[in-house]
Motif scaffolding. Structure first.
Motif, mmCIF file in Angstrom:
data_model
loop_
_atom_site.group_PDB
_atom_site.id
_atom_site.type_symbol
_atom_site.label_atom_id
_atom_site.label_comp_id
_atom_site.label_asym_id
_atom_site.label_seq_id
_atom_site.Cartn_x
_atom_site.Cartn_y
_atom_site.Cartn_z
ATOM 1 N N GLY A 186 0.788 -1.232 0.000
ATOM 2 C CA GLY A 186 0.000 0.000 0.000
ATOM 3 C C GLY A 186 0.817 1.276 0.000
ATOM 4 N N SER A 187 2.136 1.178 -0.227
ATOM 5 C CA SER A 187 2.988 2.367 -0.209
ATOM 6 C C SER A 187 3.598 2.628 -1.587
ATOM 7 C CB SER A 187 4.103 2.209 0.827
ATOM 8 O OG SER A 187 4.990 1.170 0.442
ATOM 9 N N ARG A 188 4.059 3.847 -1.779
ATOM 10 C CA ARG A 188 4.791 4.189 -3.006
ATOM 11 C C ARG A 188 6.123 4.806 -2.593
ATOM 12 N NH1 ARG A 188 1.262 9.444 -4.545
ATOM 13 N NH2 ARG A 188 2.737 11.058 -3.866
ATOM 14 N N VAL A 189 7.120 4.606 -3.426
ATOM 15 C CA VAL A 189 8.453 5.079 -3.104
ATOM 16 C C VAL A 189 8.580 6.571 -3.402
ATOM 17 C CG1 VAL A 189 9.417 4.511 -5.389
ATOM 18 C CG2 VAL A 189 10.922 4.586 -3.373
ATOM 19 N N CYS A 190 9.369 7.266 -2.584
ATOM 20 C CA CYS A 190 9.605 8.696 -2.766
ATOM 21 C C CYS A 190 11.059 9.014 -3.100
ATOM 22 C CB CYS A 190 9.232 9.471 -1.496
ATOM 23 S SG CYS A 190 7.511 9.344 -1.002
ATOM 24 N N LYS A 249 7.430 15.297 -27.044
ATOM 25 C CA LYS A 249 6.443 14.712 -26.145
ATOM 26 C C LYS A 249 7.117 14.068 -24.929
ATOM 27 C CE LYS A 249 2.413 11.652 -26.313
ATOM 28 N NZ LYS A 249 1.675 10.658 -27.125
ATOM 29 N N PHE A 250 6.572 14.324 -23.744
ATOM 30 C CA PHE A 250 7.074 13.780 -22.473
ATOM 31 C C PHE A 250 8.515 14.209 -22.177
ATOM 32 C CE2 PHE A 250 3.997 10.412 -23.889
ATOM 33 C CZ PHE A 250 3.013 10.733 -22.971
ATOM 34 N N TRP A 251 8.930 15.386 -22.668
ATOM 35 C CA TRP A 251 10.308 15.821 -22.474
ATOM 36 C C TRP A 251 10.659 15.962 -20.989
ATOM 37 C CZ3 TRP A 251 11.038 20.350 -19.799
ATOM 38 C CH2 TRP A 251 9.929 21.204 -19.691
ATOM 39 N N TRP A 252 9.682 16.303 -20.160
ATOM 40 C CA TRP A 252 9.966 16.516 -18.742
ATOM 41 C C TRP A 252 10.319 15.215 -18.006
ATOM 42 C CZ3 TRP A 252 5.221 17.284 -21.091
ATOM 43 C CH2 TRP A 252 4.233 16.333 -20.816
ATOM 44 N N LYS A 253 9.961 14.066 -18.614
ATOM 45 C CA LYS A 253 10.297 12.793 -17.986
ATOM 46 C C LYS A 253 11.737 12.374 -18.261
ATOM 47 C CE LYS A 253 5.840 10.426 -17.548
ATOM 48 N NZ LYS A 253 5.132 9.155 -17.809
ATOM 49 N N GLY A 254 12.363 13.004 -19.216
ATOM 50 C CA GLY A 254 13.716 12.613 -19.609
ATOM 51 C C GLY A 254 14.816 13.433 -18.961
ATOM 52 N N LYS A 255 14.524 14.049 -17.816
ATOM 53 C CA LYS A 255 15.528 14.843 -17.106
ATOM 54 C C LYS A 255 15.927 14.129 -15.810
ATOM 55 C CE LYS A 255 13.419 18.712 -16.535
ATOM 56 N NZ LYS A 255 13.215 20.110 -16.111
ATOM 57 N N PHE A 256 17.227 14.166 -15.503
ATOM 58 C CA PHE A 256 17.728 13.528 -14.293
ATOM 59 C C PHE A 256 18.779 14.436 -13.665
ATOM 60 C CE2 PHE A 256 16.605 10.416 -17.510
ATOM 61 C CZ PHE A 256 15.727 9.579 -16.835
ATOM 62 N N SER A 301 17.542 7.733 -12.136
ATOM 63 C CA SER A 301 16.134 7.354 -12.089
ATOM 64 C C SER A 301 15.310 8.607 -11.808
ATOM 65 C CB SER A 301 15.872 6.265 -11.042
ATOM 66 O OG SER A 301 16.215 6.698 -9.748
ATOM 67 N N PHE A 302 14.008 8.511 -11.985
ATOM 68 C CA PHE A 302 13.150 9.690 -11.904
ATOM 69 C C PHE A 302 13.178 10.351 -10.535
ATOM 70 C CE2 PHE A 302 11.162 7.080 -15.265
ATOM 71 C CZ PHE A 302 11.249 7.983 -16.303
ATOM 72 N N ASP A 333 6.032 6.163 -21.505
ATOM 73 C CA ASP A 333 5.258 4.979 -21.119
ATOM 74 C C ASP A 333 5.671 4.433 -19.759
ATOM 75 O OD1 ASP A 333 7.764 4.173 -21.855
ATOM 76 O OD2 ASP A 333 7.108 2.386 -22.943
ATOM 77 N N GLN A 334 6.586 5.101 -19.064
ATOM 78 C CA GLN A 334 7.104 4.561 -17.809
ATOM 79 C C GLN A 334 6.569 5.316 -16.600
ATOM 80 O OE1 GLN A 334 11.130 3.432 -18.047
ATOM 81 N NE2 GLN A 334 11.371 3.035 -15.868
ATOM 82 N N ASP A 335 6.112 4.552 -15.618
ATOM 83 C CA ASP A 335 5.634 5.111 -14.364
ATOM 84 C C ASP A 335 6.843 5.506 -13.517
ATOM 85 O OD1 ASP A 335 4.599 5.676 -11.882
ATOM 86 O OD2 ASP A 335 3.482 3.800 -11.673
ATOM 87 N N PRO A 336 6.953 6.770 -13.076
ATOM 88 C CA PRO A 336 8.137 7.192 -12.316
ATOM 89 C C PRO A 336 8.278 6.497 -10.969
ATOM 90 C CG PRO A 336 6.457 8.902 -12.292
ATOM 91 C CD PRO A 336 6.020 7.886 -13.290
#
Length: 376
Positions: free
Chosen positions: A112-116, A254-261, A306-307, A357-360
């Motif tokens: 029931g938890s999600r990682v932070c 598209k989804f450019w904000w997901k590709g930053k680390f 990773s995100f 397509d990836q859940d952070p």
């Protein structure tokens, strides 16, 4: 008689002097014949133990004795593992990219938890239904509870292991383009402390923020590429007057904000921008000139991106150095996607690097203990 004695003493003195000269000459010749391979073992170990992994390998090919000493003092760092969070059930997978091996373990404590966030082998997790946040070490099963806190569209980070008295948690919430709410907490506290800060420059805080703790400060990379800095001692918030890194237009597809680390290495702030059709671009924050400097090499460093949190390593095995490892595994879980700055290409080739397509929250890099035999 006196003259005879004097002559004998003189002759004896000359003999002693000649013997000394011969001894010194022999010692000198012996020293000249000695080589580096004749160094005492204790001294050789001391010298080679101070070398980097790369120089250690070079020293090991000098001779058999040096090879033996170099191997005995060689330290190869352990790479982080990529931890996968299942959509259903309690079976968690840990992928070791150095061995291309996956370990599986049941962790019902995380139900029931999600990682932070992760740091120093600890997970920071959040239970949305109860607004409960807690630390968990998957290798020791140790749990450290925290006060309740409602997370909306924000990311949480922490400075160091929760077992340290210096551990602090931080989250930044968007109030308006010129105001952010900074909330802090520490293990053992009974509540979170929230303070609103005025931004000197526009700062759009969102769930796509990236956090690192470096030189006693929290650095937060915003959605738009601006950097906010929080000083936990002075309790100040400031947006750096450093324009975002300059990237080609096609990087903002598209989804450019997901590709930053973002990562930290030995006091340096590093940012990686990726695009599905191009090679990644890496920048280092030049705080003296207040600009982003593009990097063409990592000088042997390895970044595990990773995100939610990223890690840096030195002294890894040869093929892993000067590369960025991303949170994707291909070929039936046998290979992690990486980019090499030496060969300027992805491994494996022709992979899809679209993060849309990836859940952070589905995976994160975590540091395993030095001895994980009991874990597996």
């Amino acid at each position: 008689m006196a003259g005879k004695k004097r002559r004998k003493l003189k002759s004896l003195a000359e003999t002693v002097a000649e013997n000394r000269r011969m001894t010194m000459k022999e010692k000198k010749e012996k020293l000249e014949l000695q080589t580096w391979s004749d160094l005492p073992t204790e001294l050789l170990e001391l010298i080679i133990s101070r070398l980097t992994l790369e120089d250690n390998v070079r020293a090991s090919v000098v001779c058999k004795r040096w090879h033996s000493v170099a191997i005995s003092v060689r330290i190869v760092n352990q790479s982080p593992w990529l931890m996968y969070f299942p959509k259903y059930g309690n079976l968690y997978e840990f992928y070791d990219p150095s061995l291309r091996k996956t370990h599986s373990i049941e962790l019902p404590e995380l139900n029931g938890s999600r990682v932070c966030y992760t740091k120093d082998g600890w997970l920071l997790l959040y239970r949305p239904r109860s607004n409960r946040m807690f630390f968990f070490n998957p290798f020791t099963r140790e749990v450290i509870k925290l006060p309740r806190f409602e997370l909306t569209y924000q990311i949480v980070a922490f400075s160091c292991a929760p077992t340290s008295s210096n551990c602090m948690l931080l989250t930044v919430k968007h109030i308006s383009p010129t105001i952010v709410a900074v909330s802090t907490c520490h293990p053992g506290a009974t509540e979170w402390v929230t303070v609103n800060y005025q931004n000197r420059l526009p700062f759009v805080s969102s769930i796509w923020n990236k956090f690192v703790f470096c030189n006693g400060l929290f650095y937060c990379l915003s959605l738009t590429g601006w950097i906010g800095v929080f000083d936990p001692l002075e309790r100040t918030w400031n947006v750096l007057a450093v324009p975002p890194p300059k990237c080609p237009e096609n990087f903002f597809a598209k989804f450019w904000w997901k590709g930053k680390f973002m990562a930290e290495h030995e006091g340096e702030i590093l940012v990686i921008y990726t695009c599905s059709s191009e090679n990644p671009i890496m920048f280092k924050l030049d705080r003296r000139n207040m600009v982003w400097e593009e990097m063409k090499t990592l000088d042997g460093v390895t970044i595990f991106a990773s995100f939610l949190s990223s890690h840096s390593r030195t002294d890894l095995s040869g093929l892993m150095r000067n590369s960025v490892y991303f949170p994707k595994v291909r070929f039936y879980g046998k290979r992690c996607i990486s980019y090499s700055f030496d060969s300027c290409r992805y491994y494996p080739r022709k992979q899809c690097h679209d993060w849309g397509d990836q859940d952070p929250f589905e995976n994160i890099w975590i540091e395993p203990p030095k001895d994980f035999s009991s874990f597996i």
